[in-house]
Design an enzyme around this catalytic site. Structure first.
Site, PDB file in Angstrom:
ATOM      1  N   CYS A 192     -32.468   0.478 -49.422  1.00 29.60           N
ATOM      2  CA  CYS A 192     -33.370  -0.281 -49.932  1.00 29.60           C
ATOM      3  C   CYS A 192     -34.905   0.202 -49.482  1.00 29.60           C
ATOM      4  O   CYS A 192     -35.194   1.528 -49.872  1.00 29.60           O
ATOM      5  CB  CYS A 192     -33.270  -1.723 -49.972  1.00 29.60           C
ATOM      6  N   HIS A 234     -27.856  -3.419 -50.181  1.00 28.84           N
ATOM      7  CA  HIS A 234     -28.051  -3.665 -48.877  1.00 28.84           C
ATOM      8  C   HIS A 234     -26.483  -4.259 -48.414  1.00 28.84           C
ATOM      9  O   HIS A 234     -26.104  -5.191 -48.440  1.00 28.84           O
ATOM     10  CB  HIS A 234     -28.908  -5.117 -48.720  1.00 28.84           C
ATOM     11  N   GLU A 284     -25.733  -4.367 -45.434  1.00 29.04           N
ATOM     12  CA  GLU A 284     -25.662  -5.295 -44.257  1.00 29.04           C
ATOM     13  C   GLU A 284     -25.744  -6.735 -44.780  1.00 29.04           C
ATOM     14  O   GLU A 284     -25.747  -7.522 -43.835  1.00 29.04           O
ATOM     15  CB  GLU A 284     -26.841  -4.657 -43.405  1.00 29.04           C
TER      16      GLU A 284
HETATM   17  N1  GLN Z   1     -39.081  -3.692 -53.261  1.00 28.54           N
HETATM   18  C1  GLN Z   1     -39.096  -3.291 -51.837  1.00 28.54           C
HETATM   19  C2  GLN Z   1     -40.086  -1.928 -51.860  1.00 28.54           C
HETATM   20  O1  GLN Z   1     -40.491  -1.543 -52.519  1.00 28.54           O
HETATM   21  C3  GLN Z   1     -37.854  -2.879 -51.315  1.00 28.54           C
HETATM   22  C4  GLN Z   1     -36.894  -4.033 -51.268  1.00 28.54           C
HETATM   23  C5  GLN Z   1     -35.935  -4.192 -50.120  1.00 28.54           C
HETATM   24  O2  GLN Z   1     -36.009  -3.513 -49.445  1.00 28.54           O
HETATM   25  N2  GLN Z   1     -35.097  -5.108 -50.578  1.00 28.54           N
HETATM   26  O3  GLN Z   1     -40.489  -1.629 -50.696  1.00 28.54           O
END
Ligand code: GLN
Length: 193
Positions: A79, A171, A173
């Site tokens: 992410c 994710h 995890e």
């Molecule tokens: N929206 C977040 C970003 O732009 C990422 C979200 C996440 O890691 N769950 O960094």
């Protein structure tokens, strides 16, 4: 095997737990002296990419981490971690680690649909894997043929591998499914050694 987990912000504990369940030793990276310990790989967790880049930069970690990845250190970003690895965001160069040939779209699913669960196929890793998306990015496009697309959900790229670099928009995890971490440990880390 000893894996560094970037622990500045975000969901790093869950990665540590998952790796420990797989019998892998982990340590947290919060400052330069942590980073200087011996390691076989790095995990960059989800969280807020803007905050993570700011912290990496002010702690003097951005350059050494980028250098280590460029020199072949295996890395798995989830992410925000994926965003940090991306070279471009919406077609423009990004500030970050910028080691992967991908163009990302941040908060790609809008505010209403920002968080959702899906199941999907990840090439060479598994079928029907649970995927938790939280204000997730997706990948607009790959910027070189070195990037292998591992998974798409609703027509958007959500998992990629570029040699020793693995990144997911979701994710793993935050689920109980160990497939992605197992793949990283069994296939990516040894291939870089
Ligand atoms: N929206 C977040 C970003 O732009 C990422 C979200 C996440 O890691 N769950 O960094």
């Amino acid at each position: 095997m000893r894996v560094a987990v970037l622990a500045l912000q975000g969901a790093f504990i869950e990665h540590e737990q998952m790796l420990q369940e797989l019998g892998v030793e982990t340590f947290e990276v919060r400052q330069l002296s942590d980073w200087q310990q011996p390691k076989d790989a790095l995990i960059i967790p989800g969280g807020e990419s803007t905050t993570q880049v700011r912290l990496l930069s002010s702690l003097g970690l951005l350059h050494p981490i980028r250098q280590a990845i460029l020199e072949g250190l295996p890395v798995f970003g989830t992410c925000a971690g994926l965003i940090l690895l991306a070279k471009e965001e919406d077609g423009q160069p990004r500030q970050g680690l910028c080691t992967m040939d991908i163009d990302v779209c941040r908060n790609a699913y809008g505010r209403q649909l920002g968080s959702f669960n899906a199941t999907g196929h990840v090439s060479g890793i598994g079928e029907h894997l649970p995927m938790t998306f939280i204000r997730a990015p997706y990948i607009h496009r790959t910027l070189s043929s070195d990037v292998e697309i591992l998974s798409e959900v609703d027509g958007h790229i959500v998992a990629v591998r570029q040699g020793h670099q693995l990144a997911t928009a979701f994710h793993p995890e935050l689920t109980t499914d160990h497939h992605l971490h197992q793949y990283f440990i069994q296939h990516i880390i040894p291939s870089a050694a």
